[in-house]
Enzyme design. Structure first.
Site, PDB file in Angstrom:
ATOM      1  N   GLN A 194       0.824  -1.216   0.000  1.00  0.00           N
ATOM      2  CA  GLN A 194       0.000   0.000   0.000  1.00  0.00           C
ATOM      3  C   GLN A 194       0.858   1.266   0.000  1.00  0.00           C
ATOM      4  O   GLN A 194       0.446   2.302  -0.533  1.00  0.00           O
ATOM      5  CB  GLN A 194      -0.990   0.003   1.169  1.00  0.00           C
ATOM      6  CG  GLN A 194      -0.399  -0.085   2.557  1.00  0.00           C
ATOM      7  CD  GLN A 194      -0.222  -1.517   3.045  1.00  0.00           C
ATOM      8  OE1 GLN A 194      -0.053  -2.447   2.256  1.00  0.00           O
ATOM      9  NE2 GLN A 194      -0.268  -1.694   4.362  1.00  0.00           N
ATOM     10  N   ASN A 218       9.898  -6.497   1.730  1.00  0.00           N
ATOM     11  CA  ASN A 218       9.598  -7.924   1.607  1.00  0.00           C
ATOM     12  C   ASN A 218       9.051  -8.231   0.211  1.00  0.00           C
ATOM     13  O   ASN A 218       8.961  -7.359  -0.661  1.00  0.00           O
ATOM     14  CB  ASN A 218       8.635  -8.371   2.715  1.00  0.00           C
ATOM     15  CG  ASN A 218       7.273  -7.685   2.612  1.00  0.00           C
ATOM     16  OD1 ASN A 218       6.874  -7.173   1.563  1.00  0.00           O
ATOM     17  ND2 ASN A 218       6.540  -7.677   3.715  1.00  0.00           N
ATOM     18  N   GLN A 263      24.876 -11.899   7.939  1.00  0.00           N
ATOM     19  CA  GLN A 263      23.857 -11.722   6.910  1.00  0.00           C
ATOM     20  C   GLN A 263      22.690 -12.684   7.102  1.00  0.00           C
ATOM     21  O   GLN A 263      21.539 -12.356   6.789  1.00  0.00           O
ATOM     22  CB  GLN A 263      24.471 -11.874   5.519  1.00  0.00           C
ATOM     23  CG  GLN A 263      25.453 -10.764   5.180  1.00  0.00           C
ATOM     24  CD  GLN A 263      24.870  -9.375   5.378  1.00  0.00           C
ATOM     25  OE1 GLN A 263      23.939  -8.972   4.688  1.00  0.00           O
ATOM     26  NE2 GLN A 263      25.406  -8.618   6.337  1.00  0.00           N
ATOM     27  N   HIS A 266      19.546 -11.437   8.987  1.00  0.00           N
ATOM     28  CA  HIS A 266      18.507 -10.596   8.402  1.00  0.00           C
ATOM     29  C   HIS A 266      17.162 -11.304   8.289  1.00  0.00           C
ATOM     30  O   HIS A 266      16.110 -10.715   8.555  1.00  0.00           O
ATOM     31  CB  HIS A 266      18.916 -10.154   6.992  1.00  0.00           C
ATOM     32  CG  HIS A 266      19.753  -8.918   6.972  1.00  0.00           C
ATOM     33  ND1 HIS A 266      19.243  -7.668   7.181  1.00  0.00           N
ATOM     34  CD2 HIS A 266      21.090  -8.749   6.761  1.00  0.00           C
ATOM     35  CE1 HIS A 266      20.217  -6.772   7.097  1.00  0.00           C
ATOM     36  NE2 HIS A 266      21.348  -7.398   6.854  1.00  0.00           N
ATOM     37  N   GLU A 332      25.062 -10.345  -4.030  1.00  0.00           N
ATOM     38  CA  GLU A 332      24.809  -8.996  -3.534  1.00  0.00           C
ATOM     39  C   GLU A 332      26.050  -8.477  -2.801  1.00  0.00           C
ATOM     40  O   GLU A 332      26.542  -7.386  -3.080  1.00  0.00           O
ATOM     41  CB  GLU A 332      23.604  -9.012  -2.596  1.00  0.00           C
ATOM     42  CG  GLU A 332      23.292  -7.675  -1.972  1.00  0.00           C
ATOM     43  CD  GLU A 332      22.230  -7.771  -0.880  1.00  0.00           C
ATOM     44  OE1 GLU A 332      21.673  -6.718  -0.520  1.00  0.00           O
ATOM     45  OE2 GLU A 332      21.969  -8.887  -0.383  1.00  0.00           O
ATOM     46  N   HIS A 333      26.535  -9.260  -1.841  1.00  0.00           N
ATOM     47  CA  HIS A 333      27.761  -8.928  -1.112  1.00  0.00           C
ATOM     48  C   HIS A 333      28.770 -10.048  -1.352  1.00  0.00           C
ATOM     49  O   HIS A 333      28.456 -11.223  -1.148  1.00  0.00           O
ATOM     50  CB  HIS A 333      27.517  -8.859   0.405  1.00  0.00           C
ATOM     51  CG  HIS A 333      26.369  -8.001   0.819  1.00  0.00           C
ATOM     52  ND1 HIS A 333      25.110  -8.505   1.066  1.00  0.00           N
ATOM     53  CD2 HIS A 333      26.291  -6.666   1.050  1.00  0.00           C
ATOM     54  CE1 HIS A 333      24.310  -7.529   1.430  1.00  0.00           C
ATOM     55  NE2 HIS A 333      24.987  -6.398   1.433  1.00  0.00           N
ATOM     56  N   ASP A 366      27.206  -2.227   5.567  1.00  0.00           N
ATOM     57  CA  ASP A 366      25.809  -2.036   5.963  1.00  0.00           C
ATOM     58  C   ASP A 366      25.606  -0.707   6.678  1.00  0.00           C
ATOM     59  O   ASP A 366      24.505  -0.135   6.624  1.00  0.00           O
ATOM     60  CB  ASP A 366      25.364  -3.173   6.898  1.00  0.00           C
ATOM     61  CG  ASP A 366      25.065  -4.456   6.155  1.00  0.00           C
ATOM     62  OD1 ASP A 366      24.837  -4.393   4.937  1.00  0.00           O
ATOM     63  OD2 ASP A 366      25.046  -5.522   6.797  1.00  0.00           O
ATOM     64  N   HIS A 425      11.464  11.758 -42.839  1.00  0.00           N
ATOM     65  CA  HIS A 425      12.569  12.106 -41.943  1.00  0.00           C
ATOM     66  C   HIS A 425      13.640  12.875 -42.719  1.00  0.00           C
ATOM     67  O   HIS A 425      14.157  13.897 -42.260  1.00  0.00           O
ATOM     68  CB  HIS A 425      13.192  10.841 -41.343  1.00  0.00           C
ATOM     69  CG  HIS A 425      12.419  10.258 -40.207  1.00  0.00           C
ATOM     70  ND1 HIS A 425      11.130   9.826 -40.325  1.00  0.00           N
ATOM     71  CD2 HIS A 425      12.782  10.037 -38.909  1.00  0.00           C
ATOM     72  CE1 HIS A 425      10.701   9.355 -39.164  1.00  0.00           C
ATOM     73  NE2 HIS A 425      11.686   9.476 -38.281  1.00  0.00           N
TER      74      HIS A 425
END
Length: 435
Positions: A194, A218, A263, A266, A332-333, A366, A425
């Site tokens: 939302q 998420n 990690q 998380h 990612e890392h 981080d 053109h």
């Protein structure tokens, strides 16, 4: 604790390492079907829909969806001094790097006498930043989203984070405090899909629509970003966090285990992968995990992550194969724990961020390295970058030719246009020189 995949016998073979290395399942397409009705409802009913979904998903309806300035000021005033110092250090270092990322605002090229093309980098007008507030209140994500947007020159910044029952329907105080430190006063106690719909459509009398939405979330936040892309631009579809560590026998198993755990903390879906040519190191890391995980606050969550299908140890024949594996995985890392960490890091092509050597853990990035921590996941680092100043800029070419410069290539334009069967053109050029 970690499953083991042995690739040592396959060195030199043509193998799709990206398919072999473990990765979490993340079905965004299925989640899109669930969030589309929510997004449509927010577009149709505005604040009434926000209130309904706030009650349903966050179990609290804020007194005001837009957080009052007094609440932001109070949160900053009540910060623990040590925490405030940590926030301010992180902000300062991210600002320093962001200023360097900005580069030239304008590039002018004269391709021929009187023929000038200028590229102008123009900030988007308004952005909506999303900051999660679920398993962890990510105040650091406020810094990682706001600072580069400010450095880029974005005029209007709005931020949304889920309301918390514990705090009377306001987002977490740390998130509010960082907003105040950064001078962001348009903050909304709205979470989930939302919030993304609010940014994309706007809500009359509450929130104007934005041009760009950034920030992690998420799977339902990610699904909403996918569903509304086109109506609004997005930074990326970030999935669960992931760390890969490429290590040899010189690595310290205590450090490697601690970084994998950091990690995994998380999310139960977080991925932690060790790639090594040392069976002895792999065994030592397993032993360290068995010692360290029970000592952590979130040991159950970490255990789920490390034992999940998305985590594991990949044994390789040598560092050459190890580089191929981590490049294919495009983490990612990516941490490099090898004897020549800088040399190995220089060979990596695909990673969201690369952490070189024993003294550059992911947790540094981080919070306080000065780098971004909003990074591509799910293998997207092979084609995408982390959030940075340029994420908030759009390139506009300004074409300025003199009469002589156009005349010198008029025939070339006509020939090209005729080849594409678009004679009008060419005529748009030739008619300028008709006698």
């Amino acid at each position: 604790m970690l499953s083991v995949i042995d690739l040592r016998g396959s060195a030199g073979e043509r193998i799709d390492y990206a398919a072999v290395v473990p990765r979490a399942g993340f079905d965004v397409a299925a989640a899109v079907e669930r969030v589309l009705p929510i997004c449509d409802d927010v577009a149709a009913r505005g604040e009434a829909a926000l209130a309904e979904y706030s009650e349903r998903f966050d179990h609290v309806v804020p007194e005001h969806f837009r957080v009052p300035a007094s609440a932001l000021e109070r949160a900053a005033a009540e910060l623990d001094p040590d925490l405030r110092k940590a926030f301010e250090l992180s902000i300062a270092r991210r600002r320093t790097v962001s200023a360097a990322e900005l580069g030239e605002a304008e590039v002018r090229v004269e391709v021929a006498p009187g023929a000038v093309v200028t590229q102008r980098m123009i900030p988007v007008n308004r952005v909506g930043l999303y900051v999660p507030g679920g398993l962890a209140p990510l105040a650091s994500s406020v810094i990682m989203n706001v600072v580069p947007a400010q450095a880029a020159g974005v005029r209007s910044i709005a931020l949304a984070s889920p309301p918390q029952q514990e705090f009377g329907g306001l987002p977490h105080p740390s998130i509010l405090a960082v907003c105040h430190l950064l001078g962001v006063d348009e903050v909304y106690a709205v979470g989930g899909a939302q919030a993304i719909a609010m940014f994309a459509y706007g809500v009359a009398g509450l929130c104007d629509r934005v041009d760009l939405v950034t920030g992690p979330g998420n799977i339902y936040v990610v699904a909403a970003k996918r569903a509304l892309k086109g109506r609004v631009n997005i930074d990326s579809e970030a999935g669960p966090t992931e760390i890969a560590i490429l290590a040899d026998a010189s690595a310290n198993p205590v450090h490697v285990a601690a970084d994998l755990i950091s990690q995994a903390e998380h999310d139960p879906l977080a991925a932690a992968v060790l790639v090594t040519d040392s069976e002895e190191l792999a065994e030592a890391v397993q032993a360290e995990l068995a010692l360290q995980v029970p000592q952590t606050k979130h040991s159950e969550r970490i255990g789920q992550s490390l034992s999940g299908e998305q985590s594991g140890i990949v044994l390789v024949a040598d560092l050459e194969q190890g580089v191929e594996v981590v490049d294919a995985y495009a983490a990612e890392h990516l941490e490099i724990h090898t004897a020549d960490a800088a040399g190995v890091a220089a060979r990596i092509r695909n990673a969201g961020a690369i952490f070189v050597g024993a003294w550059s853990p992911v947790s540094l990035g981080d919070y306080a390295a000065g780098s971004t921590h909003v990074l591509p996941t799910g293998g997207c680092a092979c084609h995408s970058s982390g959030l940075n100043v340029k994420s908030f800029l759009k390139a506009v070419h300004v074409i300025d030719y003199s009469r002589e410069a156009l005349e010198s290539i008029a025939r070339d334009v006509e020939v090209f246009a005729d080849a594409e069967d678009l004679p009008a053109h060419g005529a748009a050029v030739s008619r300028r020189f008709a006698t």
